[in-house]
Design an enzyme around this catalytic site. Structure first.
Site, mmCIF file in Angstrom:
data_model
loop_
_atom_site.group_PDB
_atom_site.id
_atom_site.type_symbol
_atom_site.label_atom_id
_atom_site.label_comp_id
_atom_site.label_asym_id
_atom_site.label_seq_id
_atom_site.Cartn_x
_atom_site.Cartn_y
_atom_site.Cartn_z
ATOM 1 N N THR A 72 -46.409 -64.611 53.067
ATOM 2 C CA THR A 72 -46.515 -63.888 54.328
ATOM 3 C C THR A 72 -47.764 -64.331 55.085
ATOM 4 O O THR A 72 -48.446 -65.290 54.690
ATOM 5 C CB THR A 72 -46.470 -62.362 54.087
ATOM 6 O OG1 THR A 72 -46.324 -61.691 55.342
ATOM 7 C CG2 THR A 72 -47.702 -61.863 53.352
ATOM 8 N N LYS A 76 -47.196 -68.680 56.206
ATOM 9 C CA LYS A 76 -45.771 -69.016 56.307
ATOM 10 C C LYS A 76 -45.523 -70.417 56.856
ATOM 11 O O LYS A 76 -44.504 -71.030 56.533
ATOM 12 C CB LYS A 76 -45.043 -67.991 57.178
ATOM 13 C CG LYS A 76 -44.908 -66.620 56.555
ATOM 14 C CD LYS A 76 -44.142 -65.685 57.467
ATOM 15 C CE LYS A 76 -44.032 -64.289 56.868
ATOM 16 N NZ LYS A 76 -43.273 -63.382 57.742
#
Length: 297
Positions: A72, A76
């Site tokens: 996350t 990413k």
């Protein structure tokens, strides 16, 4: 002793993610299927690390026998250069949120954010479709990793005109150009933050794909007085579920899609990718709601 092929050791890498509800969702659903499954958060903030530490973390994970990772903010996009292969969707998006460390030593990246958002849209706002006209013109805030996924999902769903808004207009333009090439029948346009006031009156929907509103980035991503009844409003943030944007949109009469819908959708897809099982989506949604309720007590 549990060997790598006999159990699952999974991690989540990102900033401020110790409170994430993805680990308990995965662990409980895996238990229902009789799997030995342990999911650990690797919080860059708590460890006083940054995105530059990602290559070392992945190398260490392989040595320690991890099976997979969710990725996350803020990793990413940067994670892609450290993978051997990515899915066509992840390549098109330029972002990965799921990494499988394969038995042959290769790393495979996928993106379950876009599919999770699509699923969440169908669950939470079933009337927001191309046929209904409610995807005619959408304004999206943020073009980072999550924004790449939601933009791709919106265009896959049939959005006719998509305005991508970002403080970094050059990044918005690059993303708009990439998506325009993938979806030539739509219109994908870049805009700056100052353009939002002029765009929203003509919009049918608004999506916040920026980190503003998270528990570690509190606040609203735009002037809330611009949000009016008739818009549908979605947020990718689920901690908290009632972000200032969602709370205000609900108050003025908008149809809303809190970030929990996307969170569950991507968790279902990631668990399937990591284990090969078919998760029970309804059971995972119920578990998510119970976890949120516990947080609010």
């Amino acid at each position: 002793m549990s060997l790598k092929h006999e159990s699952f050791l999974v991690g989540l890498i990102g900033e401020g993610i110790t409170a994430s509800l993805t680990p308990p969702m995965h662990e409980k659903e895996a238990t229902h299927h009789g799997l030995r499954y342990l999911y650990r958060p690797i919080d860059l903030t708590a460890l006083e690390l940054d995105a530059a530490s990602l290559p070392a973390l992945l190398d260490s994970a392989e040595l320690l026998g991890f099976n997979a990772f969710n990725i996350t903010h803020p990793c990413k996009q940067t994670v892609m250069e450290h993978l051997d292969k990515v899915s066509p969707e992840a390549a098109a998006l330029g972002a990965v949120n799921s990494v499988v460390l394969r038995e042959d030593g290769t790393r495979f990246g996928n993106n379950t954010d876009y599919s999770g958002f699509l699923t969440g849209l169908r669950w939470g706002l079933p009337n927001v479709t191309a046929d209904s006209g409610r995807l005619d013109q959408v304004v999206q805030l943020g073009t980072g990793g999550a924004g790449s996924a939601t933009a791709y999902a919106l265009l896959k769903a049939g959005t006719r005109v998509l305005h991508l808004v970002d403080p970094d207009v050059h990044r918005a333009r690059d993303k708009a150009a990439d998506l325009q090439a993938l979806f030539p029948n739509a219109s994908v346009q870049a805009a700056g933050v100052m353009d939002v006031a002029g765009l929203l009156p003509q919009a049918t929907g608004l999506v916040n794909a920026s980190p503003v509103g998270m528990h570690i980035h509190p606040g609203a991503p735009l002037d809330l007085s611009l949000v009016y009844a008739g818009l549908w409003v979605a947020d990718v943030i689920y901690l908290p579920q009632e972000t200032p944007l969602i709370a205000h949109a609900r108050k003025v009469g908008c149809d809303v899609l809190p970030g929990g819908y996307m969170a569950v959708g991507q968790a279902v897809d990631a668990l399937r990718l990591f284990t090969g099982i078919e998760p029970d989506a309804a059971r995972m949604r119920d578990h998510f709601e119970s976890l949120i309720a516990e947080r609010s007590i």
